[in-house]
Design an enzyme around this catalytic site. Structure first.
Site, short mmCIF file in Angstrom:
data_model
loop_
_atom_site.label_atom_id
_atom_site.label_comp_id
_atom_site.label_asym_id
_atom_site.label_seq_id
_atom_site.Cartn_x
_atom_site.Cartn_y
_atom_site.Cartn_z
N GLU A 17 -85.82 -27.79 -25.85
CA GLU A 17 -85.83 -26.33 -25.93
C GLU A 17 -87.21 -25.70 -25.71
OE1 GLU A 17 -82.13 -27.36 -28.34
OE2 GLU A 17 -84.05 -28.26 -27.86
N ALA B 153 -77.13 -25.98 -24.44
CA ALA B 153 -76.59 -24.63 -24.23
C ALA B 153 -76.61 -24.31 -22.74
CB ALA B 153 -77.46 -23.62 -24.98
N GLU C 208 -77.53 -31.18 -31.11
CA GLU C 208 -77.14 -30.47 -32.35
C GLU C 208 -75.66 -30.65 -32.65
OE1 GLU C 208 -80.18 -26.78 -32.68
OE2 GLU C 208 -79.08 -26.92 -30.79
N GLY D 87 -78.68 -28.24 -27.57
CA GLY D 87 -77.44 -27.95 -28.31
C GLY D 87 -76.50 -29.14 -28.31
N1 T1G Z 1 -77.34 -24.94 -18.51
C1 T1G Z 1 -76.94 -24.47 -17.30
N2 T1G Z 1 -77.09 -25.14 -16.11
C2 T1G Z 1 -77.66 -26.34 -16.19
C3 T1G Z 1 -78.11 -26.90 -17.42
C4 T1G Z 1 -77.92 -26.15 -18.62
N3 T1G Z 1 -78.28 -26.60 -19.81
N4 T1G Z 1 -78.66 -28.11 -17.15
C5 T1G Z 1 -78.54 -28.29 -15.82
N5 T1G Z 1 -77.95 -27.24 -15.24
C6 T1G Z 1 -77.62 -27.08 -13.82
C7 T1G Z 1 -78.84 -27.11 -12.90
O1 T1G Z 1 -79.42 -25.84 -12.76
C8 T1G Z 1 -78.24 -27.63 -11.60
O2 T1G Z 1 -77.62 -26.56 -10.97
C9 T1G Z 1 -77.16 -28.60 -12.08
O3 T1G Z 1 -76.85 -28.21 -13.43
C10 T1G Z 1 -77.60 -30.04 -12.08
O4 T1G Z 1 -78.83 -30.12 -12.79
C11 T1G Z 1 -79.07 -23.73 -28.89
C12 T1G Z 1 -81.04 -23.19 -27.02
C13 T1G Z 1 -79.36 -32.38 -17.85
C14 T1G Z 1 -81.26 -33.88 -17.41
O5 T1G Z 1 -82.92 -28.05 -21.46
O6 T1G Z 1 -82.82 -31.24 -18.10
O7 T1G Z 1 -79.56 -26.15 -25.89
O8 T1G Z 1 -78.98 -26.49 -8.93
O9 T1G Z 1 -80.19 -30.88 -10.85
O10 T1G Z 1 -81.30 -34.06 -12.27
O11 T1G Z 1 -80.62 -25.35 -29.29
O12 T1G Z 1 -80.45 -30.73 -15.69
O13 T1G Z 1 -76.79 -27.65 -8.91
O14 T1G Z 1 -76.91 -25.14 -9.13
O15 T1G Z 1 -81.16 -30.88 -13.18
O16 T1G Z 1 -79.05 -34.85 -13.09
C15 T1G Z 1 -81.30 -27.44 -23.57
C16 T1G Z 1 -81.67 -28.89 -19.05
C17 T1G Z 1 -80.79 -26.07 -23.32
C18 T1G Z 1 -81.38 -29.49 -20.38
C19 T1G Z 1 -79.62 -33.35 -15.58
N6 T1G Z 1 -80.95 -28.31 -22.46
N7 T1G Z 1 -81.15 -29.72 -17.97
O17 T1G Z 1 -80.57 -33.56 -14.58
O18 T1G Z 1 -79.35 -32.50 -12.58
S1 T1G Z 1 -81.36 -24.96 -24.57
C20 T1G Z 1 -81.82 -28.54 -21.48
C21 T1G Z 1 -81.81 -30.84 -17.58
C22 T1G Z 1 -80.40 -25.32 -25.93
C23 T1G Z 1 -79.81 -24.88 -28.29
C24 T1G Z 1 -80.70 -24.54 -27.16
C25 T1G Z 1 -81.23 -31.59 -16.43
C26 T1G Z 1 -80.36 -32.79 -16.87
P1 T1G Z 1 -77.58 -26.45 -9.41
P2 T1G Z 1 -80.00 -31.08 -12.31
P3 T1G Z 1 -80.09 -33.84 -13.06
#
Ligand code: T1G
Length: 692
Positions: free
Chosen positions: A125, A63, A105, A102
């Protein structure tokens, strides 16, 4: 605006591509694009099956976290997954990289899942204070059983492609091109006339009470106040219900977590991890090359720093005063590397060790790019080392000190190249702790700072820029909240109640357990070092000096504030009389846990506001990151500055002003805190200002 979801169709196969850089987050446009793509598939008579895949290095990053806390925009992700699953034509998830939250999912909403070796399936999450909210807690157990789901979801874990196949989360793994392999799979399914296989139609998993008992017991202990892991277990348990009822329960629990301050704290921390290295001064500044690092001193810190470099495939030349000490350092590093292999952080210890050279002659450093000094914390000794480094290191090389409080500018000015000197303050154990304070005196060249941040990234550290003052960011703030704890003792609190209250707040240890771990001699020497400059109005923990003189140094002598059987500590009854003596006739009061936490945190935040106000920390978020990664501050609280905003700066300032009536010296409100309160602003506002 073009949709981040593309649809193409050929030879009876539709290919749906999500292309939303940088991580294919499932923002509103992607959700709408997926919905529309499945609608189009339904109407596309030429397509009989579809492949869903992500452009770039990820399948789907989950998400869009930046949407949390804002009014939700349709279509909701659970509905998008249900729409994909309801498709009359089979949909294959073709996963070549991370499928997270997500994103995983969505893959479970598809009818078949093919992964490329190297792909990853995870539910992070809970690390954001949430739980899978689009069917992950209902569809995963139906595929894998409860045990695998309870292993992954409460921990925020992930499985490799091979691991996901083994637990039944996916159908196939390929080494080939993911889209071509998916097309082969599609043709095979079409030929076999295979109908869509909907995970939600699968029966609830076989009951597994043991798995739930184990998971609940584990997370009740491990979560230390964090609510999401236990809530996630409740959501997985709802998979015993009919699918729609289970989904409703998952939704209820998800929305409950969305409203918690913990969710806000953990997401604050998530974005800070990424913002902390984004400094305007480093924009467009190229770092210098670093392939070969020198380390001066092979003690605990030196050996740890050398290990961190070897673990990141850098070459290391370590200098010690004699061969015996050099051999001892090599032994320590070898043990560190072997332990890293055991922890799965390193494959080949011998290969890493082959990059280590130990020597006793500084000329061995003539070709290194950067040297980190980690010798005894004494200014004279430091200056002698830097004079030698200045003499042997090549032009353009960087001279760094690992001092944890000494004046880096003074060290720099003792060389002919102060612009190439910087502080790199590692935390012990240096090859494990993620925090690195990059201490930048005024004269340091910007590309030296840029190089320090690039090195930190290579070492897998979280680097924080710090100005040059006694204790920099972390230790300076620590000294103050430790001071508040000592004052509460003089005013009537017990060290054991203080430790319990601070642990109750979410820290792994209280200040007095911490003092016993670090060694009471360290505290004594810090106080001794400051005697000359101490303000007469300040108070000192004379009972702690007594303990030092009695040889009670904490864990290392088996006695300190606690007496120790191994690592287990029991309150030391002999400390009480020393404290009573120290109190003399000082008026006494009682403190409950909340009062202890309030004073401790107010001292932390007030000093932190001075640190930000003076520019030692560039932004409040730098303080939050420092305390999270270096001082055990609970991540789910976001950091002390985020916590302060959540309780309200005016109330905090009121408390400080009240306490200043009896202790005006210690409780001098930070000018920045007063300014923010009078302007009706918060630390979060300051963080925002810094991105403008
Ligand atoms: N949403 C929005 N922005 C995101 C993002 C996300 N999910 N993931 C990364 N970014 C932005 C981050 O802030 C950065 O921005 C840029 O992308 C590059 O990220 C309903 C509720 C995917 C392993 O928890 O773990 O799904 O600083 O520097 O090292 O069940 O990002 O450039 O402006 O980290 O290559 C679940 C979170 C959401 C994954 C990549 N997903 N992201 O790592 O790049 S909750 C997560 C990460 C959900 C559902 C629920 C890592 C990455 P900026 P980065 P990276």
């Amino acid at each position: 605006m073009t949709s981040p979801v593309r649809y193409s169709s050929a030879d009876g196969i539709a290919v749906i591509t999500i292309d939303n850089p940088p991580v294919n987050a499932l923002g509103q446009a992607v959700r709408q694009g997926l919905w529309d793509a499945i609608d189009r598939l339904a109407q596309d008579d030429s397509a009989h099956i579809a492949i869903l895949h992500g452009a770039g290095s990820l399948f789907l990053g989950g998400a869009d976290i930046s949407e949390f806390g804002k009014p939700p925009q349709p279509p909701a992700l659970p509905d998008v997954c249900a729409r994909i699953e309801a498709s009359a034509k089979p949909v294959i998830a073709a996963v070549h990289g991370p499928a997270l939250g997500g994103g995983c999912e969505v893959a479970l909403g598809c009818h078949f899942r093919l992964a490329q070796t190297g792909a990853r399936f995870g539910f992070p999450e809970v690390k954001l204070g949430l739980l899978p909210g689009a069917g992950g807690t209902q569809r995963m157990p139906r595929l894998t059983g409860y045990a695998a789901a309870l292993d992954m979801i409460p921990a925020g874990g992930a499985a490799s492609a091979k691991g996901a196949l083994e637990i039944g989360l996916i159908d196939r793994v390929t080494d080939g091109d993911i889209v071509e392999a998916a097309k082969d799979y599609a043709r095979e399914l079409l030929t076999a006339g295979t109908a869509p296989r909907r995970v939600s139609d699968l029966p609830s998993p076989a009951p597994d009470a043991q798995a739930f008992d184990t998971a609940r017991a584990l997370w009740a202990k491990k979560s230390r106040g964090e609510v999401a892991p236990l809530q996630a277990i409740d959501a997985v348990a709802a998979a015993a219900l009919p699918f729609a009822d289970g989904m409703a329960e998952e939704r209820r629990l998800f929305l409950e977590l969305m409203e918690t301050p913990q969710r806000a704290g953990l997401i604050h921390a998530f974005f800070n991890d990424r913002k902390v290295s984004k400094l305007p001064e480093l924009k467009g500044v190229a770092p210098r090359d670093v392939a070969h690092v020198g380390v001066i001193g092979g003690g605990t810190m030196g050996a740890g720093i050398a290990t961190a470099c070897l673990l990141s495939s850098l070459s290391v030349t370590l200098i010690e005063r004699d061969d015996a000490s050099a051999d001892k350092a090599r032994t320590t590093i070898t043990a560190n590397l072997d332990a890293a292999v055991k922890r799965g952080k390193l494959r080949d210890a011998a290969a890493a060790l082959s990059q280590l050279t130990t020597a006793t002659d500084y000329t061995a450093l003539s070709d290194v790019n950067l040297t980190i000094e980690a010798v005894f914390e004494d200014m004279t000794v430091k200056k002698e080392v830097f004079a030698q480094l200045d003499a042997v290191m090549k032009p353009g090389a960087i001279l760094a000190t690992n001092t944890s409080y000494l004046d880096v500018a003074e060290i720099a000015e003792s060389t002919k190249r102060p612009q190439d000197v910087i502080g790199l303050h590692f935390f012990s154990p240096a090859h494990v702790m993620k925090l690195l304070e990059v201490v930048v005196p005024d004269g340091t060249a910007t590309d030296v700072t840029a190089t320090a941040f690039a090195l930190a990234k290579r070492l897998g550290k979280v680097a924080v820029r710090a100005g040059n003052c006694d204790g920099f960011i972390g230790n300076r703030i620590l000294a103050t909240y430790r001071g508040a704890a000592d004052r509460m003792i003089l005013d009537g609190a017990s060290p054991f109640d203080i430790d319990a209250a601070i642990k109750g707040f979410g820290l792994p240890m209280g200040p007095f357990e911490m003092a016993d771990l670090a060694g009471l001699d360290i505290g004594y020497m810090t106080r001794a070092r400051k005697v000359a400059t101490r303000d007469a109005r300040d108070v000192t923990p004379t009972w702690a000096d007594e303990m030092y003189h009695k040889g009670w140094l904490g864990q290392k002598t088996g006695q300190g504030y606690y007496t120790y059987e191994g690592r287990k500590g029991t309150p030391n009854p002999e400390v009480g009389p020393l404290i009573i003596a120290a109190r003399g006739d000082r008026p006494q009061q009682s403190f409950d846990a909340e009062q202890i936490q309030r004073r401790y945190m107010a001292a932390m935040v007030n000093e932190a506001a001075k640190v930000v106000g003076e520019g030692i920390a560039a932004r409040p978020l730098d303080v939050d990151v420092t305390l999270l990664y270096g001082y055990g501050f609970p991540r789910w609280r976001g950091g002390p500055m985020h916590w302060a905003d959540s309780v309200g700066l005016p109330a905090l300032l009121d408390d400080i002003r009240t306490w200043a009536e009896t202790d005006p010296y210690f409780w001098q409100p930070a000018p920045l805190l007063e300014q923010l309160v009078s302007d009706g602003r918060s630390f979060a506002d300051l963080n925002k200002d810094s991105t403008k």
